[in-house]
Write an enzyme that holds these catalytic residues in place. Structure first.
Site, PDB file in Angstrom:
ATOM      1  N   LYS A 170     -40.575   7.022 -36.155  1.00  0.00           N
ATOM      2  CA  LYS A 170     -39.638   7.089 -37.287  1.00  0.00           C
ATOM      3  C   LYS A 170     -40.060   6.089 -38.352  1.00  0.00           C
ATOM      4  CE  LYS A 170     -34.605   6.851 -38.099  1.00  0.00           C
ATOM      5  NZ  LYS A 170     -33.292   6.652 -37.425  1.00  0.00           N
TER       6      LYS A 170
ATOM      7  N   SER B 278     -30.085  10.407 -38.148  1.00  0.00           N
ATOM      8  CA  SER B 278     -31.116  10.168 -39.127  1.00  0.00           C
ATOM      9  C   SER B 278     -32.531  10.319 -38.573  1.00  0.00           C
ATOM     10  CB  SER B 278     -30.948   8.778 -39.729  1.00  0.00           C
ATOM     11  OG  SER B 278     -31.086   7.779 -38.727  1.00  0.00           O
TER      12      SER B 278
ATOM     13  N   SER C 215     -27.807   8.427 -34.324  1.00  0.00           N
ATOM     14  CA  SER C 215     -29.019   8.954 -34.971  1.00  0.00           C
ATOM     15  C   SER C 215     -30.169   9.336 -34.056  1.00  0.00           C
ATOM     16  CB  SER C 215     -29.540   7.947 -35.986  1.00  0.00           C
ATOM     17  OG  SER C 215     -28.859   8.110 -37.189  1.00  0.00           O
TER      18      SER C 215
HETATM   19  N1  GLN Z   1     -24.835   9.254 -39.115  1.00  0.00           N
HETATM   20  C1  GLN Z   1     -24.439   7.880 -38.969  1.00  0.00           C
HETATM   21  C2  GLN Z   1     -24.566   7.192 -40.304  1.00  0.00           C
HETATM   22  O1  GLN Z   1     -24.804   7.853 -41.242  1.00  0.00           O
HETATM   23  C3  GLN Z   1     -25.300   7.204 -37.940  1.00  0.00           C
HETATM   24  C4  GLN Z   1     -26.641   6.883 -38.448  1.00  0.00           C
HETATM   25  C5  GLN Z   1     -27.491   6.173 -37.444  1.00  0.00           C
HETATM   26  O2  GLN Z   1     -27.206   6.175 -36.246  1.00  0.00           O
HETATM   27  N2  GLN Z   1     -28.527   5.515 -37.965  1.00  0.00           N
HETATM   28  O3  GLN Z   1     -24.424   6.015 -40.438  1.00  0.00           O
END
Ligand code: GLN
Length: 499
Positions: free
Chosen positions: A82, A157, A181
């Protein structure tokens, strides 16, 4: 069905076994993977940067190590990283304009440990900007598509790493999970998405979003591969003050065949009926499968979990507003010049950050400002403590908790028009993040969403007490092997590439 003999179909465990045995070289594995990436990634968009030269060099290095007699647990395994994790001399963008051309001067500990174990980095993968989002649609640098239906999102994400592994463009993907994410894209892309206990894997070299929640973990096509990746990465790192100094019990040795003797808690407040009749039925079937494997299903209660979303959306933005203050046009990445330094900051940040990141910085700064700090930030911290206590109480009467990994299967692009409906995707994953608990998503069935044509995967989330990763992965392995949900469909982008 998965084609077991196709090299790009092989699991990380199989690749490492064969490379160590000398029946295939890391270089051959990597050439095959790069050729496949070059054939399909224009359609999938998993990678922001493809590391052809670095991958070939690494693979040669792994082959030399194996020839000299070394045995590496992940020998020759193609790895997708990532793009919020640093890799020396490589562009590390966080999916943001502000870091679009930034070159990392060092390698994140988690990545370094995977390389040391024999992995070969194929590329850096797309993500929602600074890991804020649930679909990859917040990336400023590219679109990533779900390999099972290219008109749908891969989740986020860590959507690029998920799409890469699902499309067979890598065997293991590294993701980061702050509120879901890894688990949500894992569920959307028919993978294991595993978030270990907070602090179990070093955050050194992971560009911070919300430091008290961020945790690195693997996305894989099998539980065994997730366990191998965990065993390679877990453990104390003096470079990360929040990493936990406590021995790691290896997980790959604890994979189980059944669930006899385990009590699995179903959460009374997590009503799956609201997810729609097909999805609801699929989860009922998944719970029945757990029981058929020998587990005792018990009801548990998490009365404050419903406050998870509101709590998270104060704590995470607060920490983000503080962490992202370092992107000021002076030290890293983009700089938009102006007559004075204040105007330079403003122009740089206005041009460099996308709208979701700006929204979080504004919310977080507000929640931390004097006069509001007690009303918002401090109350959110108190709610966080209550949520963690609910889990402690629940784990007095069960060994694991089972619930959905996401609020729906993968949705179409632009389907979530307001931020709140996007935030709702993580309703089931955020409470575990706030409590720091290890949790994963494992494929548990398929539904064809309304308006869709392709069957899309669903993920079952399993959650364990702190540091119980071997138990968690062991149980997930029994479920995966007994049900084999993951192998029922192959992504079109893969079968099509072969046709
Ligand atoms: N979707 C959640 C957010 O937007 C979690 C994102 C994540 O785990 N990095 O913050």
């Amino acid at each position: 069905m998965a084609l077991e003999n196709d090299p790009i179909e092989r699991s990380a465990a199989d690749i490492a076994r064969d490379v160590n045995a000398g029946t295939i070289s890391a270089s051959e594995v990597v050439e095959g993977t790069l050729a496949h990436v070059d054939a399909v990634d224009a359609r999938v968009g998993a990678y922001l940067t493809i590391l052809h030269d670095a991958a070939r060099e690494r693979a040669a290095n792994v082959d030399a190590r194996v020839r000299s007699g070394e045995r590496l647990p992940l020998a020759g395994v193609p790895l997708a990283v990532k793009d919020n994790m640093c890799l020396t001399a490589t562009r590390t963008t966080c999916g943001s304009r502000i870091l679009e051309h930034w070159i990392a001067p060092y390698t994140a500990t988690a990545v370094a440990r995977m390389l040391e174990a024999g992995c070969v980095p194929i590329g850096k993968t797309n993500l929602d900007e600074f890991a804020m989002g649930s679909s990859c649609e917040n990336s400023a640098l590219g679109i990533t598509r779900n390999p099972y239906d290219l008109s749908r999102v891969p989740g986020g994400s860590s959507g690029g790493s998920a799409a890469a592994v699902a499309a067979r463009e890598a065997a293991i993907g590294l993701g980061s999970d702050t509120g879901g994410s890894i688990r949500e894209p894992g569920a959307f892309c028919n993978l294991i998405g595993f978030k270990p206990t907070y602090g179990r894997i070093s955050r050194y070299g992971l560009i911070a979003f919300a430091s008290s929640l961020d945790q690195i973990g693997p996305l894989t096509r099998t539980v065994e591969d997730a366990a191998l990746a965990y065993d390679a990465m877990a453990g104390h790192d003096p470079m990360d003050a929040t990493s936990i100094d406590r021995p790691v019990e290896p997980a790959a040795a604890s994979l189980r065949r059944d669930l006899h003797g385990l009590r699995i808690g179903l959460v009374r407040e997590f009503d799956t009926e609201k997810l729609g009749p097909d999805v609801d039925k699929a989860y009922d079937r998944a719970y029945a499968e757990l029981k058929a494997l020998g587990a005792d299903l018990v009801e548990v209660s998490l009365p404050t979990a419903d406050y998870g979303l509101a709590t998270y959306y104060l704590i995470a933005p607060a920490e983000c507003s503080s962490n992202l203050s370092r992107f000021d046009g002076v030290r890293y990445g983009l700089r938009v010049d102006a007559d004075d330094v204040q105007a330079m900051y403003e122009r740089t940040r206005a041009a460099g950050f996308g709208s979701e990141v700006k929204r979080r910085i504004l919310i977080g700064t507000h929640a931390l400002s004097s006069g509001y700090y007690d009303a918002y930030y401090v109350r959110a911290q108190k709610a966080r403590t209550l949520i963690a206590r609910d889990f402690e109480t629940a784990f007095a009467s069960c060994d694991l908790i089972a619930c959905p990994a996401a609020s729906s299967p993968a949705f179409a692009f632009n389907a979530k028009s307001d931020p709140y409906s996007m935030y709702m995707m993580d309703y089931y994953t955020i409470p575990m993040s706030l409590a720091g608990l290890p949790a994963l998503s494992v494929p548990c069935g398929w539904v064809t969403p309304a308006g869709g044509v392709e069957p899309m995967p669903l993920g079952l989330q399993l959650c364990a007490p702190l540091f119980a990763e071997p138990l968690l992965l062991g149980a997930a392995h029994a479920y995966e092997r007994a049900t084999m949900h993951a192998v029922k469909h192959l992504p079109l982008v893969v079968s099509g590439a072969r046709a």
